[in-house]
Design an enzyme around this catalytic site. Sequence first.
Site: not given
Ligand code: TYD
Length: 136
Positions: A51
């Site tokens: 992302h």
């Molecule tokens: P995601 O963005 O998929 O993780 P990655 O860094 O691998 O892309 O996040 C996983 C889940 O965690 C998603 O449902 C969003 C949640 N999340 C939070 O609630 N707070 C946060 O600070 C972060 C980074 C993720």
Amino acid sequence: MLDKCRIIDFPRISDPRGKLSFLESRNHIPFDIRRIYYLYDVPSGSRRGAHAHKNLHQLIIAMSGSFDVLLDDGFEKKSLHLTHPFQGLYVCPLIWRVLENFSPGSVCLVLASELYDERDYYRDYDEFLSAVANKV
Ligand code: TYD
């Protein structure tokens, strides 16, 4: 844009009791820290990230073990291997990033300039490319 993303070395204090590193908002990293999150127990072969952020600044640290970070500003790509807890990778807004090749037991700490806000994400690569193209 990719030039703005760089490895930052933190101070290191070493004595017979072990090593200590520290970092301060604005002194060692170019933003104020409003949020911390970390990745751990990452299964072998897993990929994280994939992302970009609209406004968020981040610093990624391999607190333990190692992993690769692929950075992409829509024009150029580069890959960095993070393995030292005394270094952090600064990632500015509008950079697509993928984290992969996590070593067993590795821990990835991320310092972020804003609270979590799903509206700040580009999770679709084509949408990210369009956003970048509209900025230049
Ligand atoms: P995601 O963005 O998929 O993780 P990655 O860094 O691998 O892309 O996040 C996983 C889940 O965690 C998603 O449902 C969003 C949640 N999340 C939070 O609630 N707070 C946060 O600070 C972060 C980074 C993720």
